[in-house]
Design a protein around this motif. Structure first.
Motif, PDB file in Angstrom:
ATOM      1  N   PHE A 124       0.840  -1.203   0.000  1.00 47.62           N
ATOM      2  CA  PHE A 124       0.000   0.000   0.000  1.00 47.62           C
ATOM      3  C   PHE A 124       0.878   1.257   0.000  1.00 47.62           C
ATOM      4  O   PHE A 124       0.598   2.218  -0.722  1.00 47.62           O
ATOM      5  CB  PHE A 124      -0.983   0.033   1.174  1.00 47.62           C
ATOM      6  CG  PHE A 124      -1.819   1.279   1.127  1.00 47.62           C
ATOM      7  CD1 PHE A 124      -2.860   1.400   0.218  1.00 47.62           C
ATOM      8  CD2 PHE A 124      -1.516   2.374   1.927  1.00 47.62           C
ATOM      9  CE1 PHE A 124      -3.590   2.582   0.108  1.00 47.62           C
ATOM     10  CE2 PHE A 124      -2.243   3.561   1.830  1.00 47.62           C
ATOM     11  CZ  PHE A 124      -3.289   3.657   0.918  1.00 47.62           C
TER      12      PHE A 124
ATOM     13  N   ALA B 110      -3.977   3.961  10.812  1.00 47.77           N
ATOM     14  CA  ALA B 110      -2.825   4.886  10.753  1.00 47.77           C
ATOM     15  C   ALA B 110      -1.781   4.476   9.720  1.00 47.77           C
ATOM     16  O   ALA B 110      -1.039   5.327   9.226  1.00 47.77           O
ATOM     17  CB  ALA B 110      -2.188   4.992  12.132  1.00 47.77           C
TER      18      ALA B 110
ATOM     19  N   PHE C 247     -10.860  -1.213  14.073  1.00 48.63           N
ATOM     20  CA  PHE C 247     -11.583  -0.044  14.587  1.00 48.63           C
ATOM     21  C   PHE C 247     -13.097  -0.130  14.394  1.00 48.63           C
ATOM     22  O   PHE C 247     -13.817   0.742  14.852  1.00 48.63           O
ATOM     23  CB  PHE C 247     -11.011   1.265  14.027  1.00 48.63           C
ATOM     24  CG  PHE C 247     -10.984   1.365  12.522  1.00 48.63           C
ATOM     25  CD1 PHE C 247     -12.140   1.309  11.761  1.00 48.63           C
ATOM     26  CD2 PHE C 247      -9.771   1.540  11.866  1.00 48.63           C
ATOM     27  CE1 PHE C 247     -12.104   1.406  10.386  1.00 48.63           C
ATOM     28  CE2 PHE C 247      -9.727   1.651  10.477  1.00 48.63           C
ATOM     29  CZ  PHE C 247     -10.894   1.572   9.740  1.00 48.63           C
TER      30      PHE C 247
HETATM   31  C1  LIG Z   1      -6.161   2.942   2.718  1.00 50.95           C
HETATM   32  S1  LIG Z   1      -4.961   2.591   3.972  1.00 50.95           S
HETATM   33  C2  LIG Z   1      -4.668   4.241   4.590  1.00 50.95           C
HETATM   34  C3  LIG Z   1      -3.375   4.369   5.349  1.00 50.95           C
HETATM   35  C4  LIG Z   1      -3.060   5.781   5.851  1.00 50.95           C
HETATM   36  N1  LIG Z   1      -4.004   6.192   6.876  1.00 50.95           N
HETATM   37  C5  LIG Z   1      -3.069   6.770   4.734  1.00 50.95           C
HETATM   38  O1  LIG Z   1      -3.845   7.721   4.814  1.00 50.95           O
HETATM   39  O2  LIG Z   1      -2.285   6.627   3.796  1.00 50.95           O
HETATM   40  C6  LIG Z   1      -5.991   1.857   5.203  1.00 50.95           C
HETATM   41  C7  LIG Z   1      -5.328   1.603   6.535  1.00 50.95           C
HETATM   42  O3  LIG Z   1      -6.327   1.222   7.474  1.00 50.95           O
HETATM   43  C8  LIG Z   1      -6.018  -0.021   8.073  1.00 50.95           C
HETATM   44  N2  LIG Z   1      -7.306  -0.709   8.267  1.00 50.95           N
HETATM   45  C9  LIG Z   1      -8.193  -1.099   7.309  1.00 50.95           C
HETATM   46  N3  LIG Z   1      -9.293  -1.625   7.872  1.00 50.95           N
HETATM   47  C10 LIG Z   1      -9.088  -1.553   9.213  1.00 50.95           C
HETATM   48  C11 LIG Z   1      -9.884  -1.918  10.343  1.00 50.95           C
HETATM   49  N4  LIG Z   1     -11.106  -2.471  10.183  1.00 50.95           N
HETATM   50  N5  LIG Z   1      -9.381  -1.694  11.583  1.00 50.95           N
HETATM   51  C12 LIG Z   1      -8.143  -1.144  11.750  1.00 50.95           C
HETATM   52  N6  LIG Z   1      -7.358  -0.771  10.721  1.00 50.95           N
HETATM   53  C13 LIG Z   1      -7.824  -0.967   9.471  1.00 50.95           C
HETATM   54  C14 LIG Z   1      -5.072  -0.720   7.136  1.00 50.95           C
HETATM   55  O4  LIG Z   1      -4.219  -1.636   7.785  1.00 50.95           O
HETATM   56  C15 LIG Z   1      -4.323   0.463   6.518  1.00 50.95           C
HETATM   57  O5  LIG Z   1      -3.191   0.821   7.270  1.00 50.95           O
END
Ligand SMILES: C[S@@+](CC[C@H](N)C(=O)[O-])C[C@H]1O[C@@H](n2cnc3c(N)ncnc32)[C@H](O)[C@@H]1O
Length: 318
Positions: free
Chosen positions: A43, A84, A136
């Motif tokens: 990612f 995050a 989350f």
């Molecule tokens: C699209 S990426 C965004 C990463 C970063 N916040 C950014 O803005 O570039 C989504 C992030 O959310 C986390 N994530 C996705 N679903 C999640 C969930 N249900 N609970 C916790 N973390 C989650 C993933 O591991 C990833 O790090």
């Protein structure tokens, strides 16, 4: 011992979600499972791709408005970041915030989160950083810290990965988490020319395809499954009716894959729906968020109107 217990529980959730998703008439897998350590690194590579405008655009908005955004968050705020990842964008805030009471990055990708938190701690030695490995969408504990206000930071348009009823439930949960007067700083990808959108999810270097297929690599490794990963094609397109990018893994031929003791049949051309990424209209979102206890009070966007960073305040609950 504790870590082993958590890992076993996470593995059980993965197994039951995979078995349930692949048993549906239209096969689906939850997108949160993209993010094992390899998926999180992939990612990060996506965010640097020339076709992938969202990260660059959001960072541009954050830099251009850092003063106003930090002021909105207020002094002595406890910053809770959902999803995050590498905790990159938050640095723009941390550089401007007036005496943050603490920073709580939350993510399902544990190894990646701990590494990101350690890097951040080296650069912000005065900051109280408490990483929380959690989903989350479920109940998780936020460490108590004396603060003037709680602010949830939810960048990257991760909210777009949730279908509208799930996204609304998440918004309600956030309103409850920050409490009346607390804040939500949300990054959302906006509706635009479908060609721009489709290019962003079909990069020439094939990184998004590798990210998508990594889901099957993970299932093979963690659940002892036998997917022929290369026999599934990455497909991403804009669904106008639903205002969302859909990502799929499409079976190249008639084939079978076994997960534990369960065998799944795939027709040639049959897909596994792996991700949605909803694209937003700010006015519509403001109405929906309002019904979830969050009042929109500031909007920052870029010159092309590709992306928006929004600040909401949690309203009194009825
Ligand atoms: C699209 S990426 C965004 C990463 C970063 N916040 C950014 O803005 O570039 C989504 C992030 O959310 C986390 N994530 C996705 N679903 C999640 C969930 N249900 N609970 C916790 N973390 C989650 C993933 O591991 C990833 O790090």
């Amino acid at each position: 011992m504790m870590n082993a217990l958590i890992a076993t529980r996470a593995n059980k959730c993965l197994r039951s979600d995979v078995l349930a998703g692949l048993s549906l008439r239209r096969k689906r897998l939850p997108s949160k499972y993209f993010y094992d350590a390899v998926g999180s690194r992939l990612f990060d590579r996506i965010t640097d791709l020339p076709e992938y405008y969202p990260t660059r655009t959001e960072i541009g908005i954050m830099h251009a408005n850092a003063g106003a955004i930090s002021e909105r968050c207020g002094s002595r705020c406890l910053l809770i970041e959902l999803g995050a990842g590498s905790a990159t964008k938050v640095r723009i805030l941390l550089d401007r915030l007036d005496r943050a009471a603490g920073y709580v990055p939350v993510d399902v990708s544990g190894e990646h989160l701990r590494a990101a938190a350690a890097t951040l701690a080296a650069d912000y030695p005065y900051l109280d950083i408490v990483p929380v490995v959690a989903d989350f969408t479920t109940r998780f504990a936020v460490p108590e810290r004396p603060s003037r206000r709680r602010v949830v930071y939810f960048p990257g348009s991760t909210i777009g990965n949730f279908d509208p009823p799930e996204a609304d439930a998440l918004l309600r949960r956030i309103a409850h988490l920050v409490g009346e007067g607390g804040g939500l700083l949300l990054g959302v990808d906006l509706r635009k020319d479908p060609e721009v959108l489709e290019r962003a999810y079909n990069d020439a270097a094939g990184v998004t395809a590798a990210f998508n297929r990594n889901l099957l690599v993970r299932i093979n490794r963690e659940l002892g499954a036998d997917f022929d990963v290369q026999a599934f094609r990455h497909v991403a397109y804009y669904n106008r009716e639903e205002s969302r990018i859909e990502m799929h893994l499409v079976s190249d031929s008639e084939q079978q894959a076994t997960v534990g003791s369960t065998t799944f049949d795939f027709r040639a051309g049959e897909s596994i729906h792996t991700e949605n990424s909803y694209k937003y209209d700010v006015a519509e979102l403001a109405v929906r968020a309002g019904a979830c206890g969050l009042r929109l009070d500031d909007t920052w966007t870029d010159a092309r109107g590709y992306f928006a960073v929004l600040h909401f305040t949690a309203t009194p609950t009825a």
